[in-house]
Scaffold this active site. Structure first.
Site, PDB file in Angstrom:
ATOM      1  N   TYR B  37      -0.931  -5.737  -5.734  1.00 58.40           N
ATOM      2  CA  TYR B  37      -0.775  -6.336  -4.410  1.00 58.40           C
ATOM      3  C   TYR B  37      -0.003  -7.633  -4.487  1.00 58.40           C
ATOM      4  O   TYR B  37      -0.141  -8.404  -5.430  1.00 58.40           O
ATOM      5  CB  TYR B  37      -2.139  -6.716  -3.817  1.00 58.40           C
ATOM      6  CG  TYR B  37      -3.096  -5.590  -3.615  1.00 58.40           C
ATOM      7  CD1 TYR B  37      -2.752  -4.478  -2.870  1.00 58.40           C
ATOM      8  CD2 TYR B  37      -4.377  -5.673  -4.152  1.00 58.40           C
ATOM      9  CE1 TYR B  37      -3.669  -3.462  -2.673  1.00 58.40           C
ATOM     10  CE2 TYR B  37      -5.298  -4.668  -3.953  1.00 58.40           C
ATOM     11  CZ  TYR B  37      -4.942  -3.559  -3.215  1.00 58.40           C
ATOM     12  OH  TYR B  37      -5.846  -2.578  -3.020  1.00 58.40           O
ATOM     13  N   HIS B 193     -10.054  -4.770   7.054  1.00 60.65           N
ATOM     14  CA  HIS B 193      -9.530  -4.636   5.696  1.00 60.65           C
ATOM     15  C   HIS B 193     -10.627  -4.462   4.651  1.00 60.65           C
ATOM     16  O   HIS B 193     -10.326  -4.371   3.449  1.00 60.65           O
ATOM     17  CB  HIS B 193      -8.682  -5.849   5.320  1.00 60.65           C
ATOM     18  CG  HIS B 193      -7.293  -5.793   5.884  1.00 60.65           C
ATOM     19  ND1 HIS B 193      -6.792  -6.730   6.742  1.00 60.65           N
ATOM     20  CD2 HIS B 193      -6.300  -4.886   5.702  1.00 60.65           C
ATOM     21  CE1 HIS B 193      -5.550  -6.407   7.070  1.00 60.65           C
ATOM     22  NE2 HIS B 193      -5.235  -5.291   6.464  1.00 60.65           N
ATOM     23  N   ARG B 223       6.984  -6.163   5.731  1.00 58.41           N
ATOM     24  CA  ARG B 223       6.611  -5.896   4.346  1.00 58.41           C
ATOM     25  C   ARG B 223       6.518  -4.384   4.181  1.00 58.41           C
ATOM     26  O   ARG B 223       6.441  -3.652   5.166  1.00 58.41           O
ATOM     27  CB  ARG B 223       5.281  -6.552   3.968  1.00 58.41           C
ATOM     28  CG  ARG B 223       4.080  -5.926   4.635  1.00 58.41           C
ATOM     29  CD  ARG B 223       2.798  -6.645   4.250  1.00 58.41           C
ATOM     30  NE  ARG B 223       2.372  -6.323   2.899  1.00 58.41           N
ATOM     31  CZ  ARG B 223       1.416  -5.413   2.624  1.00 58.41           C
ATOM     32  NH1 ARG B 223       0.820  -4.754   3.586  1.00 58.41           N
ATOM     33  NH2 ARG B 223       1.070  -5.176   1.390  1.00 58.41           N
TER      34      ARG B 223
END
Lengths: 315, 347
Positions: B37, B193, B223
């Protein structure tokens, strides 16, 4: 950061201390619309420094023909409002940011109560237009010491749900009476002196309002203070902060790369780590927690200052 | 240039396919030979010509077929599109952003005439012509967000800002990587999340939220994210897991090249002017391993990324069960040569 180069098309003295400014695109292009409670950052170049202050937009949020702000002259400030009052006139060029909002309406509310003290009326002038368009129930309370000082009166519509409280005339605002008995689902918004914001917070807590229904606009222009020096860690460079300059402005003048948005200690964008501190940070922001302030390892350069022998920033 | 739209399906007989041009412009998500990540954010739009990064809302050969697939999903499950009452204004903001952008970027395909609040919208690929009053929902057949997202590729989440957090209070979600709007609607950034492994501990979400809250009007960002999907299926939702989950077990060394797809999400962020909400479009691109490997750099790199990935991520992204078959297949395209930096193919 994206900027707009506009023309000053009107300046109006609203009260002895408050002026209204109107900005339009020089080519007549439509400006981006915005949301009630939004502000602009205005650039004020003077000598080798660009001072930047944020002001609430007071014009119709959906009217792209112009932006309007109202500025109160602060004779003991850093000079930003004095610049606006003495150096800016009709026909001048002016550079501003795009609108940004740290004080938006919570459109979930069943009813909105807006409480403005003094120049704190400004964000509500765009909010009430948005509420009118959204056809949401609201009431607005505007408190000022005297009618002469109440610049907002000229900008407010006359309506049954707009209440003006002039303490000199004996109609001082009674927060208990305003807040007690409001229907469930009401949100309250306060902008004005710290004392007013605290009083509304206390009163709503006593009446059992949920915290999420209580909003306030806290940011103000950075205060002046004693000059001081800071060291930039990456370059070892010492930057001098003048009495009428904010730390952020001094860093910008020294070409130190630093991010910002509100310039009023509310948005968190310029949050900077402190790598050495021999002295006391004078925290003036509304962003850091009490613990973070006490630890002296973080600073908000847009608002805060320093007293001591050495302050080193992680920049 | 007139765009040709594919006649293809994303379910049943799965006739979805990528033309050589679509393969060339595929948003390959790995800029190096390994993956972890990161808050990999760039300004949007902007990027090389004829890439999906060039325009605000990319329209490609799959447009018409994707909109048909969305219609099928919504007919079966209307809760894939939800908007809490306070989000209608954000829906108008989104409608304006998309209509203005598409009419500017694709004048052959879309036209918008505006006279004050009297708007006239023409969408040629879908054969839609509509006159309506901006900000008056009674003049559209459905809410503004639903109206425009039935005509725009990708999923859309509209995030309401309050209490220094973002809340998923509206969305059109029919091409999701195994998450449910009906479950997440009304949740805040940390709540929705919560299932993502490792990231919270790494501080990724604190940084990401801080960044998103500071996104201003006129500053747009993007992104890339990715996962793996068996068969070119847009609707990989938890609601329909019983339909697509078992398909994971149909992968064999013989069919993996055609049936295993890399699923890339081009995620963009826009601050909406009237509502101060954030729009979060999530555009899905699908390409099978065979087509990816037709580009030597991508074939080498995908092999290395999937071979060396953290097992928790292989599990989360749902391909652990087929990882060996996938990596064995891709190994034939990896001669050990170095790869160039960045995501784009070598010229």
């Amino acid at each position: 950061m994206k900027k707009l180069c506009l023309k000053v098309t009107a300046v109006e003295q609203l009260s002895p201390l408050v002026k209204r400014f109107r900005f339009e695109d020089p080519t007549g292009a439509t400006l981006p619309v915005f949301s009630g409670g939004a502000h602009l950052t205005v650039e004020m170049p003077e000598g080798d420094t660009i001072r930047r202050n944020s002001y609430s937009l007071i014009s119709d949020p959906y009217d792209g023909s112009a932006y309007e702000i109202a500025v109160r002259r602060e004779d003991r400030g850093r000079g930003g409002s004095l610049y606006m009052h003495t150096k800016v006139s009709e026909g001048d060029d002016i550079t501003v940011s795009l609108p940004s909002n740290l004080f938006q309406l919570d459109l979930r509310a069943r009813k909105h109560v807006l409480i403005g003290g003094g120049i704190g009326i400004t964000p509500f002038l765009s909010q009430l237009r948005q509420l009118d368009m959204e056809q949401k129930p609201y009431e607005l309370h505007y408190a000022a010491r005297s009618r002469e000082e109440a610049a907002g009166i000229k900008l407010l519509p006359q309506a049954a749900h707009i209440h003006v409280h002039i303490s000199e005339e004996g109609s001082r605002m009674d927060l208990g009476a305003i807040l007690d008995g409001q229907p469930l689902g009401t949100h309250v918004y306060t902008c004005g002196p710290d004392g007013l914001i605290t009083a509304v917070a206390d009163q709503t807590a006593r009446l059992g309002w949920p915290k999420a229904a209580v909003h306030s606009e806290a940011f103000t222009a950075p205060p002046p203070g004693e000059p001081f020096d800071v060291v930039v860690k990456s370059s070892g460079k010492t930057v001098h902060v003048k009495a009428d300059q904010s730390l952020l402005e001094a860093l910008e003048a020294a070409k130190v790369d630093i991010d910002y948005s509100c310039r009023g200690g509310a948005c968190g964008r310029c949050h900077t780590k402190v790598t050495a501190c021999d002295g006391r940070i004078l925290h003036n922001d509304h962003w850091l927690s009490d613990d973070e302030r006490a630890a002296q390892q973080d600073i908000m350069p847009c608002m805060s200052r320093f007293k001591g022998t050495r302050l080193e920033l992680d920049l | 240039m007139t765009m040709q739209f594919n006649d293809e399906t994303f379910r049943g007989d799965y006739t979805y396919h990528n033309s050589p041009e679509a393969i060339r412009r595929f948003p390959f998500p790995f800029d190096q030979d390994s993956y972890m990540y990161s808050v990999n954010i760039e300004q949007h739009p902007g990027g090389p010509k004829d890439t999906p990064f060039e325009k605000m809302f990319d329209v490609d050969e799959h447009y018409v077929a994707e909109m048909k697939d969305r219609e099928i999903t919504l007919a079966e499950d209307p809760l894939r599109c939800q908007s809490l009452p306070h989000m209608e204004l954000a829906g108008w903001d989104l409608l304006e952003l998309i209509m203005v952008s598409k009419a500017r970027d694709y004048p052959d395909l879309f036209t918008l005439h505006r006279d004050g609040n009297d708007w006239h919208w023409i969408n040629k690929p879908l054969g839609i012509e509509k006159k309506f009053t901006f900000l008056d929902a009674t003049t559209l057949p459905c809410g503004p967000m639903e109206y425009i997202t039935r005509q725009t590729q990708g999923d859309f989440a509209l995030l309401h800002e309050r209490d220094n957090n973002l809340w998923m209070d509206a969305g059109m979600i029919t091409s999701q990587a195994d998450w449910s709007l009906d479950f997440d609607v009304g949740m805040n950034f940390f709540e929705w999340h919560a299932p993502v492994p490792k990231a919270r501990k790494m501080g990724v979400f604190d940084k990401a939220l801080k960044f998103l809250l500071a996104v201003g009007q006129g500053q747009h960002y993007r992104r890339l994210n990715w996962t793996m999907t068996v068969n070119p299926r847009l609707d990989t939702s938890p609601e329909n897991y019983h339909k697509w989950g078992p398909e994971k077990r149909t992968i064999t060394p013989e069919n993996v090249g055609q049936k295993q797809f890399l699923r890339v999400e081009l995620q963009t962020f826009f601050r909406l002017p009237r509502s101060n909400a954030l729009a979060f479009p999530i555009r899905c691109y699908l390409m099978n391993l065979e087509d990816i490997a037709s580009n030597p750099k991508w074939g080498r790199r995908l092999h290395r990324v999937l071979r060396d990935i953290d097992p928790a991520l292989a599990e989360y992204k749902g391909f652990a069960v087929n990882q060996k078959i996938i990596v064995d297949y891709l190994s034939q395209f990896d001669d050990g040569a170095p790869t160039s930096p960045g995501i784009f193919p070598d010229a």
